[in-house]
Design a protein around this motif. Structure first.
Motif, mmCIF file in Angstrom:
data_model
loop_
_atom_site.group_PDB
_atom_site.id
_atom_site.type_symbol
_atom_site.label_atom_id
_atom_site.label_comp_id
_atom_site.label_asym_id
_atom_site.label_seq_id
_atom_site.Cartn_x
_atom_site.Cartn_y
_atom_site.Cartn_z
ATOM 1 N N UNK A 131 70.726 35.856 103.170
ATOM 2 C CA UNK A 131 70.437 37.045 103.961
ATOM 3 C C UNK A 131 69.212 37.745 103.383
ATOM 4 N N UNK A 132 68.276 38.175 104.272
ATOM 5 C CA UNK A 132 67.065 38.849 103.821
ATOM 6 C C UNK A 132 67.420 40.171 103.153
ATOM 7 N N UNK A 133 66.589 40.526 102.164
ATOM 8 C CA UNK A 133 66.844 41.774 101.454
ATOM 9 C C UNK A 133 66.634 42.947 102.391
ATOM 10 N N UNK A 134 67.563 43.897 102.353
ATOM 11 C CA UNK A 134 67.501 45.070 103.217
ATOM 12 C C UNK A 134 66.524 46.099 102.655
ATOM 13 N N UNK A 135 65.898 46.859 103.558
ATOM 14 C CA UNK A 135 65.038 47.961 103.130
ATOM 15 C C UNK A 135 65.848 49.000 102.375
ATOM 16 N N UNK A 136 65.201 49.664 101.430
ATOM 17 C CA UNK A 136 65.810 50.844 100.806
ATOM 18 C C UNK A 136 65.496 52.031 101.706
ATOM 19 N N UNK A 137 66.534 52.743 102.104
ATOM 20 C CA UNK A 137 66.393 53.864 103.031
ATOM 21 C C UNK A 137 66.690 55.166 102.301
ATOM 22 N N UNK A 138 65.867 56.164 102.519
ATOM 23 C CA UNK A 138 66.113 57.483 101.961
ATOM 24 C C UNK A 138 66.608 58.428 103.042
ATOM 25 N N UNK A 139 67.424 59.393 102.642
ATOM 26 C CA UNK A 139 67.811 60.461 103.562
ATOM 27 C C UNK A 139 67.618 61.793 102.850
ATOM 28 N N UNK A 140 67.475 62.842 103.653
ATOM 29 C CA UNK A 140 67.333 64.190 103.102
ATOM 30 C C UNK A 140 68.357 65.079 103.785
ATOM 31 N N UNK A 141 69.251 65.661 102.999
ATOM 32 C CA UNK A 141 70.309 66.506 103.542
ATOM 33 C C UNK A 141 71.615 65.753 103.675
ATOM 34 N N UNK A 142 72.680 66.303 103.078
ATOM 35 C CA UNK A 142 73.995 65.662 103.161
ATOM 36 C C UNK A 142 75.059 66.646 103.643
ATOM 37 N N UNK A 143 74.697 67.384 104.690
ATOM 38 C CA UNK A 143 75.723 68.136 105.405
ATOM 39 C C UNK A 143 76.581 67.154 106.184
ATOM 40 N N UNK A 144 77.333 67.648 107.162
ATOM 41 C CA UNK A 144 78.227 66.764 107.920
ATOM 42 C C UNK A 144 77.432 65.669 108.624
ATOM 43 N N UNK A 145 76.351 66.049 109.311
ATOM 44 C CA UNK A 145 75.551 65.062 110.047
ATOM 45 C C UNK A 145 74.794 64.151 109.082
ATOM 46 N N UNK A 146 74.199 64.720 108.058
ATOM 47 C CA UNK A 146 73.470 63.908 107.082
ATOM 48 C C UNK A 146 74.372 62.901 106.392
ATOM 49 N N UNK A 147 75.588 63.308 106.087
ATOM 50 C CA UNK A 147 76.557 62.397 105.467
ATOM 51 C C UNK A 147 76.931 61.264 106.414
ATOM 52 N N UNK A 148 77.074 61.602 107.693
ATOM 53 C CA UNK A 148 77.424 60.600 108.700
ATOM 54 C C UNK A 148 76.280 59.594 108.879
ATOM 55 N N UNK A 149 75.023 60.084 108.842
ATOM 56 C CA UNK A 149 73.857 59.196 108.934
ATOM 57 C C UNK A 149 73.803 58.262 107.727
ATOM 58 N N UNK A 150 73.984 58.816 106.534
ATOM 59 C CA UNK A 150 73.980 57.995 105.319
ATOM 60 C C UNK A 150 75.071 56.935 105.387
ATOM 61 N N UNK A 151 76.233 57.289 105.920
ATOM 62 C CA UNK A 151 77.337 56.341 106.062
ATOM 63 C C UNK A 151 76.944 55.174 106.954
ATOM 64 N N UNK A 152 76.328 55.478 108.090
ATOM 65 C CA UNK A 152 75.896 54.441 109.027
ATOM 66 C C UNK A 152 74.961 53.451 108.356
ATOM 67 N N UNK A 153 73.994 53.965 107.600
ATOM 68 C CA UNK A 153 72.976 53.103 106.986
ATOM 69 C C UNK A 153 73.572 52.292 105.836
ATOM 70 N N UNK A 154 74.446 52.914 105.061
ATOM 71 C CA UNK A 154 75.146 52.189 104.005
ATOM 72 C C UNK A 154 75.979 51.047 104.593
ATOM 73 N N UNK A 155 76.687 51.349 105.678
ATOM 74 C CA UNK A 155 77.563 50.360 106.301
ATOM 75 C C UNK A 155 76.782 49.159 106.820
#
Length: 324
Positions: free
Chosen positions: A1-25
């Motif tokens: 499997x090709x190496x995945x990009x490293x993704x950054x996020x800014x803000x871990x409120x409810x929505x930011x946490x949900x976005x980070x979860x999606x990308x981690x998953x």
């Protein structure tokens, strides 16, 4: 499997946490920037809880414990230096968002993509004053971001379409079904259409044609019946176009076109109503029933995702590209 990009996020409120979860998953390493590192333990636990839910729904290819180990939370912007995509999800303030972008531009590559999870601010406004405005995009998610398939990718006046196409491809790998807005417009697609609907809903209630309950009931059992299967244009194709023209000619002149916010809404907000989050809204709640509605909404989000995935949206997609 090709190496995945490293993704950054800014803000871990409810929505930011949900976005980070999606990308981690989706298999990425994620570095999340927070304003105060004291936020880190609660944010990590919130994300872990979301991952556990995904695992229970069989939407993770790994264990939640394995996935959470790919998350780094930091209060140092320089920790995002080597990331190719950074997604900001903070408060809807032009000034605060621009502060974030300026800080990011001091450390990330000029070719790294910056995405703003804005739902109302024009992307062209956010691009103003940046060193590299062509790489800033709007990336509009729906709540809960780790479950829903919705995403709008918005080009501002200065956006290079190549960056938008990269995000579209990434979003599809995240399990999204993204839409692309080639021109910037306030509210984007879904918010413009939803608020037109809300304006008419308030018009019906405030003028005594129907109650809040009646409006909700009608929309749930008509619009709610078909909207997951097809958008409005596909639905008109499926049910016969000519009749819609006749209704439009008769009905459009009578629809509300007020530019004022509904008085009913202003009174609710002035009285402290926030909805189920504080058990005070258009409906009566106890703390227990409000919590039950939140739980049901999460369960429904998983169920509707499964239903949407059952029915394809891309039959004849190649024909559409050549026709338009």
């Amino acid at each position: 499997m090709a190496e995945k990009l490293r993704i950054g996020t800014v803000g871990l409120g409810l929505m930011g946490s949900s976005i980070a979860t999606c990308i981690l998953a989706a298999g990425h390493q994620v570095t999340s920037l927070v304003k105060d590192i004291i936020e880190a333990p609660s944010a990590r636990q919130r994300i872990y809880n979301f991952l556990v839910e995904l695992e229970k729904e069989e939407l993770l290819s790994e264990t939640s414990q394995t996935v959470i180990e790919r998350l780094t939370i930091t209060d140092l912007v320089q920790d995002l230096a080597e990331h190719e995509v950074v997604i900001e999800s903070i408060i809807e303030s032009v000034e605060e968002k621009k502060k974030v972008y300026q800080a990011l531009e001091s450390v990330i590559s000029p070719a790294a993509i910056i995405g703003s999870n804005t739902s109302a601010i024009p992307v062209s406004v956010l691009q103003q004053g940046l060193k590299n405005p062509e790489r800033l995009l709007g990336i509009h998610w729906a709540e809960p971001a780790h479950i829903t398939r919705f995403m709008e990718v918005i080009c501002g006046k200065d956006t290079n379409i190549i960056y938008a196409e990269k995000i579209i491809a990434l979003a599809e790998s995240w399990g999204k079904e993204p839409s692309l807005l080639r021109k910037d417009i306030r509210g984007f697609i879904t918010n413009r259409i939803m608020y037109a609907m809300l304006r008419e809903a308030f018009n019906l209630v405030e003028n005594g044609y129907a109650t809040v309950e009646d409006v909700d009931r009608s929309l749930r059992n008509d619009l709610g019946y078909w909207i997951t299967f097809a958008g409005p244009f596909r639905f008109m194709d499926l049910t016969g176009i000519p009749a819609y023209l006749t209704v439009m000619q008769d009905l459009f002149p009578e629809l509300s076109n007020t530019s004022s916010a509904p008085l009913m809404m202003e009174k609710l907000v002035a009285g402290g109503a926030k909805g189920v989050s504080n058990a005070k809204g258009f409906y009566l709640y106890t703390s227990e029933t409000a919590a039950q509605w939140e739980k049901l909404f999460t369960e429904f989000s998983y169920d509707i995702r499964k239903l949407a995935e059952k029915y394809p949206q891309n039959i004849g997609e190649e024909l559409n590209r050549t026709a338009h």
